[in-house]
Structures are given as C-alpha cells and as structure tokens.
Design a protein around this motif. Structure first.
Motif, PDB file in Angstrom:
ATOM      1  N   GLU A 183      -5.609 -15.327 -45.955  1.00 59.39           N
ATOM      2  CA  GLU A 183      -4.220 -14.926 -45.754  1.00 59.39           C
ATOM      3  C   GLU A 183      -3.865 -13.719 -46.621  1.00 59.39           C
ATOM      4  N   SER A 184      -4.475 -13.619 -47.796  1.00 56.82           N
ATOM      5  CA  SER A 184      -4.199 -12.500 -48.696  1.00 56.82           C
ATOM      6  C   SER A 184      -4.705 -11.165 -48.151  1.00 56.82           C
ATOM      7  N   GLN A 185      -5.518 -11.197 -47.117  1.00 55.57           N
ATOM      8  CA  GLN A 185      -6.023  -9.961 -46.513  1.00 55.57           C
ATOM      9  C   GLN A 185      -5.076  -9.402 -45.450  1.00 55.57           C
ATOM     10  N   ILE A 186      -4.009 -10.130 -45.141  1.00 52.48           N
ATOM     11  CA  ILE A 186      -3.051  -9.651 -44.158  1.00 52.48           C
ATOM     12  C   ILE A 186      -2.187  -8.562 -44.777  1.00 52.48           C
ATOM     13  N   MET A 187      -2.120  -7.420 -44.117  1.00 53.75           N
ATOM     14  CA  MET A 187      -1.334  -6.284 -44.582  1.00 53.75           C
ATOM     15  C   MET A 187      -0.142  -6.087 -43.657  1.00 53.75           C
ATOM     16  N   GLU A 188       0.827  -5.330 -44.124  1.00 49.45           N
ATOM     17  CA  GLU A 188       1.976  -5.032 -43.277  1.00 49.45           C
ATOM     18  C   GLU A 188       1.553  -4.189 -42.081  1.00 49.45           C
ATOM     19  N   LYS A 189       0.700  -3.194 -42.333  1.00 48.45           N
ATOM     20  CA  LYS A 189       0.236  -2.320 -41.248  1.00 48.45           C
ATOM     21  C   LYS A 189      -1.088  -1.692 -41.631  1.00 48.45           C
ATOM     22  N   VAL A 190      -2.116  -1.960 -40.835  1.00 47.40           N
ATOM     23  CA  VAL A 190      -3.427  -1.355 -41.044  1.00 47.40           C
ATOM     24  C   VAL A 190      -3.439   0.035 -40.424  1.00 47.40           C
ATOM     25  N   PRO A 191      -3.890   1.061 -41.154  1.00 49.38           N
ATOM     26  CA  PRO A 191      -4.007   2.393 -40.552  1.00 49.38           C
ATOM     27  C   PRO A 191      -5.097   2.389 -39.492  1.00 49.38           C
ATOM     28  N   THR A 192      -4.761   2.752 -38.269  1.00 49.66           N
ATOM     29  CA  THR A 192      -5.717   2.707 -37.163  1.00 49.66           C
ATOM     30  C   THR A 192      -5.750   4.020 -36.399  1.00 49.66           C
ATOM     31  N   GLU A 193      -6.852   4.217 -35.701  1.00 53.57           N
ATOM     32  CA  GLU A 193      -7.025   5.356 -34.803  1.00 53.57           C
ATOM     33  C   GLU A 193      -7.116   4.812 -33.365  1.00 53.57           C
ATOM     34  N   ALA A 194      -7.036   5.717 -32.405  1.00 50.85           N
ATOM     35  CA  ALA A 194      -7.022   5.318 -30.994  1.00 50.85           C
ATOM     36  C   ALA A 194      -8.282   4.546 -30.604  1.00 50.85           C
ATOM     37  N   HIS A 195      -9.423   4.869 -31.237  1.00 49.45           N
ATOM     38  CA  HIS A 195     -10.687   4.243 -30.853  1.00 49.45           C
ATOM     39  C   HIS A 195     -10.938   2.915 -31.567  1.00 49.45           C
ATOM     40  N   ASP A 196     -10.083   2.547 -32.499  1.00 51.51           N
ATOM     41  CA  ASP A 196     -10.304   1.340 -33.281  1.00 51.51           C
ATOM     42  C   ASP A 196     -10.102   0.074 -32.440  1.00 51.51           C
ATOM     43  N   LEU A 197     -10.885  -0.949 -32.754  1.00 55.24           N
ATOM     44  CA  LEU A 197     -10.772  -2.248 -32.093  1.00 55.24           C
ATOM     45  C   LEU A 197      -9.394  -2.846 -32.338  1.00 55.24           C
ATOM     46  N   ARG A 198      -8.772  -3.340 -31.260  1.00 50.02           N
ATOM     47  CA  ARG A 198      -7.500  -4.048 -31.376  1.00 50.02           C
ATOM     48  C   ARG A 198      -7.761  -5.535 -31.132  1.00 50.02           C
ATOM     49  N   LEU A 199      -7.350  -6.361 -32.073  1.00 49.89           N
ATOM     50  CA  LEU A 199      -7.586  -7.788 -31.990  1.00 49.89           C
ATOM     51  C   LEU A 199      -6.472  -8.495 -31.225  1.00 49.89           C
ATOM     52  N   GLY A 200      -6.810  -9.665 -30.706  1.00 53.13           N
ATOM     53  CA  GLY A 200      -5.816 -10.465 -30.001  1.00 53.13           C
ATOM     54  C   GLY A 200      -5.247 -11.572 -30.848  1.00 53.13           C
ATOM     55  N   GLY A 201      -5.741 -11.697 -32.092  1.00 55.59           N
ATOM     56  CA  GLY A 201      -5.250 -12.743 -32.961  1.00 55.59           C
ATOM     57  C   GLY A 201      -5.917 -12.678 -34.318  1.00 55.59           C
ATOM     58  N   ILE A 202      -5.463 -13.538 -35.220  1.00 57.35           N
ATOM     59  CA  ILE A 202      -6.011 -13.590 -36.575  1.00 57.35           C
ATOM     60  C   ILE A 202      -6.085 -15.041 -37.011  1.00 57.35           C
ATOM     61  N   ALA A 203      -7.201 -15.427 -37.631  1.00 58.45           N
ATOM     62  CA  ALA A 203      -7.382 -16.774 -38.154  1.00 58.45           C
ATOM     63  C   ALA A 203      -7.534 -16.711 -39.664  1.00 58.45           C
ATOM     64  N   THR A 204      -6.746 -17.506 -40.373  1.00 54.82           N
ATOM     65  CA  THR A 204      -6.831 -17.611 -41.821  1.00 54.82           C
ATOM     66  C   THR A 204      -6.775 -19.089 -42.197  1.00 54.82           C
ATOM     67  N   GLU A 205      -6.680 -19.340 -43.484  1.00 58.07           N
ATOM     68  CA  GLU A 205      -6.578 -20.729 -43.934  1.00 58.07           C
ATOM     69  C   GLU A 205      -5.277 -21.390 -43.503  1.00 58.07           C
ATOM     70  N   THR A 206      -4.311 -20.597 -43.041  1.00 52.41           N
ATOM     71  CA  THR A 206      -3.034 -21.175 -42.629  1.00 52.41           C
ATOM     72  C   THR A 206      -2.988 -21.495 -41.131  1.00 52.41           C
ATOM     73  N   GLY A 207      -3.968 -21.017 -40.377  1.00 54.26           N
ATOM     74  CA  GLY A 207      -3.970 -21.304 -38.938  1.00 54.26           C
ATOM     75  C   GLY A 207      -4.481 -20.132 -38.123  1.00 54.26           C
ATOM     76  N   VAL A 208      -4.439 -20.286 -36.803  1.00 52.58           N
ATOM     77  CA  VAL A 208      -4.827 -19.229 -35.861  1.00 52.58           C
ATOM     78  C   VAL A 208      -3.577 -18.720 -35.180  1.00 52.58           C
ATOM     79  N   ARG A 209      -3.329 -17.436 -35.314  1.00 49.38           N
ATOM     80  CA  ARG A 209      -2.152 -16.831 -34.685  1.00 49.38           C
ATOM     81  C   ARG A 209      -2.609 -15.872 -33.599  1.00 49.38           C
ATOM     82  N   THR A 210      -2.185 -16.120 -32.374  1.00 45.73           N
ATOM     83  CA  THR A 210      -2.580 -15.255 -31.264  1.00 45.73           C
ATOM     84  C   THR A 210      -1.392 -14.497 -30.671  1.00 45.73           C
TER      85      THR A 210
END
Length: 204
Positions: A173-200
């Motif tokens: 959970e501590s790895q969650i940032m407000e906004k990751v700097p991304t480029e157009a070619h970067d992978l976009r995820l459909g969700g995130i899983a941490t110790e608090t749960g899976v958010r899609t």
C-alpha cells in the motif's frame, strides 16, 4: 519520445522508490505479502480464473509465493517470465515447482527453458500480475526501466483482442502514489492489489 530530462527524473524517482521499499520492515513485508496473496486468491476464485501470468518475487518485492502455491494446489496454471536482454522481450513458461527456476537476468530466478513448457501465443491468460516500484489509482505504474512489460503488453494487445485479460499491479500500500509519471507507450493497469485488497475500479 521521452526527453533526457524526463528520463533522468524517472531514474531519480525509481531510485527513491526502490530505497523506500527496501526500507520497509521485513517482518511487516511478510505479513503484507501473505495478506495480499489471500486477496489475490479471493479475486481469482471470484472471477473463475484458470491461467495466470505472474512473477517470481525478487529482493523487497511483495512476495506472492503463497498465492502461487495456492494456484498449484487448486489446478490454476501459473506462468512466469524469462527476460531476453538483447531485445528486452519476455517469454512465459509454465511454473509447477520452485525447483524449476534457475539464475536468470538481473539476478532474478527465471524458468529453465530447457525443461519447462513455453506459453503458446494461441493460449490466452485470464490474469496478468505485474510487479513494480510505484503505482497509482489511475492505472499508472513505474517499473524498473527496462520496458519489458510495456513491450509485452503492446504486442499482446493485438493477440488478445478475442478475450478480455485483467492486468493487475501488485505492491505494498505504501507504494501507491498520487500520480505516476507516464508516457503514451507505458502499460496501463486495470487494477492494483495490496495488503488492503484488490481494487479494479481504476479512476480515469
């Protein structure tokens, strides 16, 4: 193309995020890894997934070993990558036991290509689990700078049109940032899983 200044900024950010993750309490990392693994188990069961592309935990990454071992005991296929430095591509192999792994690129344990089954391009996964240094709730991810998952996702997008595939980032959970700097070619995820749960429900 990303400019030199942006590349330097990302390198600095990666170094900071890696140091912060390394500094997390080791005992807590074990607890959080077990919790996240259970959330992944619940998610896979709820969705009825049968074929997972996962990763082999390295250094201070969230350790999904309990989840992988549950998959083995539940007849859920697990496939993990072997990296090719020459073109920064990945090939996935069926993992049935930790003893199948050998020393690979970047000091990471990887599949033994001489003894393991290769994932056919005609075989589609249900879920791709992606590690990283930082994530946000907009589908953003910052990896290690090699672009392996970005290239794999770009190539797979053409082959996987016949089936929806879930891409889930995995981290603390501590790895969650407000906004990751991304480029157009970067992978976009459909969700995130941490110790608090899976958010899609990823925000735009």
């Amino acid at each position: 193309m990303m400019g030199l200044e942006s590349e330097i900024d990302k390198s600095v950010l990666r170094a900071r995020l890696a140091a912060e993750r390394d500094a997390l309490n080791e005992e807590l990392r074990v607890v959080w890894s077990e919790r996240c693994s259970q959330h992944l188990v619940n998610y896979v069961q709820e969705c009825g997934f049968n074929r997972i592309l996962a990763y082999v935990p390295f250094r201070s990454e969230l350790n999904i070993s309990p989840f992988v071992e549950w998959c083995w005991s539940s007849d859920v296929e697990v496939w993990v990558p072997r990296c090719r430095r020459q073109d920064r591509s990945m090939t996935f192999y069926r993992l049935r036991d930790w003893d199948n792994l050998v020393d690979g690129a970047y000091g990471i344990k990887e599949p033994d290509p001489e003894t393991m089954e290769t994932l056919s391009e005609a075989v589609l996964p249900d879920l791709v689990i992606v590690p990283g240094l930082g994530f946000d709730y907009h589908g953003g991810r910052i990896g290690y700078g090699g672009g392996y998952y970005d290239r794999y996702a770009a190539a797979a997008s053409n082959d996987w049109k016949s089936k929806p595939v879930s891409w889930i980032g995995v981290g603390y959970e501590s790895q969650i940032m407000e906004k990751v700097p991304t480029e157009a070619h970067d992978l976009r995820l459909g969700g995130i899983a941490t110790e608090t749960g899976v958010r899609t429900s990823i925000e735009a």
